[in-house]
Design a protein around this motif. Structure first.
Motif, PDB file in Angstrom:
ATOM      1  N   ASP A 118      63.829  -4.183   0.044  1.00 20.48           N
ATOM      2  CA  ASP A 118      64.504  -5.157  -0.698  1.00 20.48           C
ATOM      3  C   ASP A 118      65.076  -5.373  -1.741  1.00 20.48           C
ATOM      4  OD1 ASP A 118      65.409  -8.028   0.089  1.00 20.48           O
ATOM      5  OD2 ASP A 118      64.012  -8.106  -0.887  1.00 20.48           O
ATOM      6  N   GLU A 119      65.922  -5.347  -2.149  1.00 21.60           N
ATOM      7  CA  GLU A 119      66.297  -5.743  -4.239  1.00 21.60           C
ATOM      8  C   GLU A 119      65.253  -6.697  -5.091  1.00 21.60           C
ATOM      9  OE1 GLU A 119      70.188  -5.246  -4.614  1.00 21.60           O
ATOM     10  OE2 GLU A 119      70.444  -3.766  -3.647  1.00 21.60           O
ATOM     11  N   SER A 120      65.797  -8.012  -4.003  1.00 20.14           N
ATOM     12  CA  SER A 120      65.158  -9.192  -4.669  1.00 20.14           C
ATOM     13  C   SER A 120      63.433  -8.798  -5.029  1.00 20.14           C
ATOM     14  CB  SER A 120      65.277 -10.613  -3.968  1.00 20.14           C
ATOM     15  OG  SER A 120      67.195 -10.506  -3.722  1.00 20.14           O
ATOM     16  N   THR A 121      62.649  -8.410  -3.660  1.00 17.19           N
ATOM     17  CA  THR A 121      61.454  -8.492  -4.041  1.00 17.19           C
ATOM     18  C   THR A 121      60.293  -7.402  -4.577  1.00 17.19           C
ATOM     19  OG1 THR A 121      61.146  -8.378  -1.188  1.00 17.19           O
ATOM     20  CG2 THR A 121      61.312 -10.762  -1.961  1.00 17.19           C
ATOM     21  N   GLY A 122      61.063  -6.401  -3.472  1.00 17.66           N
ATOM     22  CA  GLY A 122      60.519  -5.375  -4.030  1.00 17.66           C
ATOM     23  C   GLY A 122      59.880  -4.738  -2.482  1.00 17.66           C
ATOM     24  N   LEU A 123      60.074  -5.220  -1.486  1.00 19.26           N
ATOM     25  CA  LEU A 123      59.139  -5.112  -0.408  1.00 19.26           C
ATOM     26  C   LEU A 123      60.228  -4.156   0.428  1.00 19.26           C
ATOM     27  CD1 LEU A 123      57.679  -8.492   0.755  1.00 19.26           C
ATOM     28  CD2 LEU A 123      56.274  -6.703  -0.494  1.00 19.26           C
ATOM     29  N   GLY A 124      59.024  -3.601   1.370  1.00 18.24           N
ATOM     30  CA  GLY A 124      60.122  -2.831   2.359  1.00 18.24           C
ATOM     31  C   GLY A 124      61.587  -3.707   3.005  1.00 18.24           C
ATOM     32  N   ASN A 125      62.741  -3.252   3.321  1.00 22.16           N
ATOM     33  CA  ASN A 125      62.692  -4.001   4.065  1.00 22.16           C
ATOM     34  C   ASN A 125      63.558  -4.307   5.740  1.00 22.16           C
ATOM     35  OD1 ASN A 125      64.090  -1.395   5.056  1.00 22.16           O
ATOM     36  ND2 ASN A 125      66.155  -2.017   3.734  1.00 22.16           N
ATOM     37  N   ARG A 126      64.388  -4.262   6.385  1.00 18.17           N
ATOM     38  CA  ARG A 126      63.792  -3.886   7.745  1.00 18.17           C
ATOM     39  C   ARG A 126      64.074  -3.316   8.440  1.00 18.17           C
ATOM     40  NH1 ARG A 126      65.352  -7.981  11.931  1.00 18.17           N
ATOM     41  NH2 ARG A 126      65.650  -7.311  14.292  1.00 18.17           N
ATOM     42  N   GLN A 127      64.864  -2.125   8.122  1.00 16.42           N
ATOM     43  CA  GLN A 127      64.923  -0.728   8.188  1.00 16.42           C
ATOM     44  C   GLN A 127      64.153  -0.453   8.514  1.00 16.42           C
ATOM     45  OE1 GLN A 127      67.692   0.018  10.361  1.00 16.42           O
ATOM     46  NE2 GLN A 127      66.810   2.374  10.477  1.00 16.42           N
ATOM     47  N   ALA A 128      63.138  -0.341   7.161  1.00 15.25           N
ATOM     48  CA  ALA A 128      61.703   0.795   6.583  1.00 15.25           C
ATOM     49  C   ALA A 128      60.856  -0.375   7.857  1.00 15.25           C
ATOM     50  CB  ALA A 128      61.568  -0.268   5.173  1.00 15.25           C
ATOM     51  N   PHE A 129      60.771  -1.969   7.881  1.00 12.75           N
ATOM     52  CA  PHE A 129      59.558  -1.854   9.118  1.00 12.75           C
ATOM     53  C   PHE A 129      60.091  -1.164  10.425  1.00 12.75           C
ATOM     54  CE2 PHE A 129      59.641  -5.272  12.423  1.00 12.75           C
ATOM     55  CZ  PHE A 129      57.544  -5.713  12.403  1.00 12.75           C
ATOM     56  N   LEU A 130      61.060  -1.599  10.837  1.00 17.84           N
ATOM     57  CA  LEU A 130      61.041  -0.728  11.947  1.00 17.84           C
ATOM     58  C   LEU A 130      60.814   0.523  12.009  1.00 17.84           C
ATOM     59  CD1 LEU A 130      64.737  -2.035  13.205  1.00 17.84           C
ATOM     60  CD2 LEU A 130      62.255  -3.328  13.250  1.00 17.84           C
ATOM     61  N   GLY A 131      60.985   1.606  11.520  1.00 15.54           N
ATOM     62  CA  GLY A 131      60.591   2.941  11.507  1.00 15.54           C
ATOM     63  C   GLY A 131      59.566   3.367  10.583  1.00 15.54           C
ATOM     64  N   ASP A 132      58.377   2.250  10.576  1.00 16.11           N
ATOM     65  CA  ASP A 132      57.466   2.503  10.105  1.00 16.11           C
ATOM     66  C   ASP A 132      56.409   0.969  11.668  1.00 16.11           C
ATOM     67  OD1 ASP A 132      57.683   3.103   7.607  1.00 16.11           O
ATOM     68  OD2 ASP A 132      56.901   1.171   6.699  1.00 16.11           O
ATOM     69  N   LEU A 133      56.967   1.288  12.125  1.00 19.57           N
ATOM     70  CA  LEU A 133      56.413  -0.180  13.477  1.00 19.57           C
ATOM     71  C   LEU A 133      56.365   1.027  14.378  1.00 19.57           C
ATOM     72  CD1 LEU A 133      55.348  -2.507  15.178  1.00 19.57           C
ATOM     73  CD2 LEU A 133      57.745  -3.027  15.379  1.00 19.57           C
ATOM     74  N   SER A 134      57.243   1.702  14.242  1.00 13.54           N
ATOM     75  CA  SER A 134      57.368   3.307  15.802  1.00 13.54           C
ATOM     76  C   SER A 134      56.556   3.836  15.105  1.00 13.54           C
ATOM     77  CB  SER A 134      59.301   3.447  15.981  1.00 13.54           C
ATOM     78  OG  SER A 134      60.091   2.346  15.999  1.00 13.54           O
ATOM     79  N   THR A 135      56.689   4.463  13.967  1.00 16.66           N
ATOM     80  CA  THR A 135      55.473   5.493  13.392  1.00 16.66           C
ATOM     81  C   THR A 135      53.730   4.752  13.782  1.00 16.66           C
ATOM     82  OG1 THR A 135      56.256   6.007  11.863  1.00 16.66           O
ATOM     83  CG2 THR A 135      54.252   6.659  11.815  1.00 16.66           C
TER      84      THR A 135
END
Length: 445
Positions: free
Chosen positions: A280-297
């Motif tokens: 995410d550009e504003s906060t520097g955190l992972g975005n929704r796509q990163a969350f869904l990928g890490d959640l599946s992992t």
């Protein structure tokens, strides 16, 4: 007197006149019994060593187009030339014709005279062996470069690229090992590997002045091939290794280094693009796509190893009100402060994400033993941090939170996310959030 080009001539004719200068001129004094037609045949075949002439072509060139006899007359004349000129090297290609075999020497090398001494022939032998070794080394270098390109296709990260390339670069440099600095030579080397692929200590002093430097995409790759000097006791006496001079590096070393530099630059650019696509550009955190990928992992890892983790959601419900009263700059500032608050409340092994405008998600690793205590610790830390954010905010904040545990509450990514959204509830202003009871968020939130 027989004419040298009369039709159907088969007898041995004397020389009618001196012939043209050529390879046959050397044999006229040695083999005066060659007839004009035999000499013409010898000149034809020896003039272009290796070229194949058919019987009909020989007849056309030597006997002329008007010859009407048997083609086997060529065989008889070839046998006469072979008998009179023992070094003629005329070969028979069955069913095709005749040719003169090329000399054994390589291009640029003059064969010694047959009467030359043993030293001349020994020198020629050494030259041939040297050229053969050079040809073999060139083929090995080209195979090493081809193997390097295949290895770079499979390598993606910087360590993987250096691990696959440094042994081959050391081989092309005719060295024992190779160290690499990427991108800053002032720092310790990124890798230092032996030709066998094993790590070795890098020589002190950093890159030498003679180190190879190549640039790609604004980054400089510095290579330092070096030889591991054996101790005096490790070198057997009389082996010649104590005076062995290093071999010259392959001419393909620069090309190979350039390939490695391009692969490194591509890897860095691809990694940057991946981080940009998942951040995410504003906060520097992972975005929704990163969350869904890490959640599946995490779900797959928990199912395989029998571990547990938690999914926490935090939502700022009145973000539209904040934008209307404090402006979009004020709303973005509160979102950034919320991101920093959640980041400060998490541990190093936890990860935070921004799913959309004002909704954040966290993946919390839980230890095999003491999961309730770990959850209580997270609730206390996050509750105090959110309460402090409420007190320091210029306008009231409507914060909603939820917490689900895998595999206790759900064992699938979709079920975990859906359950976490259903459990979003208002966080009390002075107590730690994430209550176990599920109370739905108001509709106007």
């Amino acid at each position: 007197m027989n004419h040298p080009y009369r039709q159907g001539a088969s007898a041995a004719d004397p020389f009618p006149e001196p012939g043209p200068a050529g390879p046959a001129a050397d044999h006229r004094t040695e083999s005066p019994s060659l007839t004009a037609r035999e000499l013409a045949l010898f000149d034809l075949l020896s003039g272009q060593p290796g070229r194949l002439y058919s019987r009909s072509e020989i007849l056309e060139r030597i006997w002329g187009l008007a010859f009407g006899g048997d083609e086997r007359v060529v065989d008889a004349y070839v046998n006469r030339v072979r008998r009179k000129v023992p070094g003629s090297r005329i070969e028979t290609v069955r069913g095709a014709g005749y040719r003169c075999a090329p000399p054994d020497t390589l291009p640029g090398m003059a064969p010694p005279h047959p009467d030359a001494g043993a030293d001349a022939w020994a020198a020629l032998t050494r030259q041939v062996e040297t050229l053969q070794r050079q040809a073999l080394q060139a083929r090995q270098d080209s195979e090493a470069l081809l193997h390097l390109t295949h290895a770079l296709e499979d390598a993606r990260s910087v360590p993987a690229i250096l691990g696959a390339s440094l042994p081959l670069l050391a081989e092309l440099a005719r060295a024992d090992a190779c160290a690499a600095w990427y991108p800053s030579p002032a720092a310790p080397p990124a890798a230092c590997l032996h030709r066998t692929g094993l790590p070795v200590p890098c020589p002190a002093g950093g890159p030498a002045d003679a180190a190879l430097r190549v640039e790609a995409a604004g980054q400089v790759l510095t290579l330092r091939p070096f030889t591991l000097l054996p101790r005096a006791t490790d070198v057997p006496a009389g082996t010649g290794r104590e005076t062995e001079t290093p071999r010259e590096a392959s001419t393909l070393l620069v090309v190979a280094a350039r390939c490695v530099a391009l692969a490194l630059a591509q890897s860095v650019l691809v990694s940057a693009l991946e981080r940009s696509a998942l951040t995410d550009e504003s906060t520097g955190l992972g975005n929704r796509q990163a969350f869904l990928g890490d959640l599946s992992t995490e779900v797959a890892y928990a199912a395989r190893h029998g571990t547990a983790f938690a999914v926490a959601l935090v939502d700022l419900g009145n973000i539209r009100y904040l934008n209307a009263t404090a402006g979009y700059a004020g709303g973005n500032d509160l979102i950034s402060r919320l991101a920093r608050t959640l980041g400060g409340a998490t541990r190093r092994e936890d990860r935070a994400y921004r799913l959309n405008g004002a909704t954040f998600a966290l993946l919390l690793r839980l230890p095999p033993a003491g999961q309730p205590a770990a959850l209580r610790g997270w609730q206390e830390r996050s509750g105090l941090a959110l309460a402090e954010l409420r007190r320091s905010a210029p306008v009231p904040l409507d914060l909603y939170t939820s917490l689900v545990v895998c595999p206790d509450d759900a064992q699938d990514s979709s079920d975990l996310l859906r359950l976490a959204l259903d459990r979003l509830s208002a966080a009390p202003p002075a107590r730690p959030p994430f209550p176990p009871a599920a109370t739905h968020r108001p509709a106007d939130g």
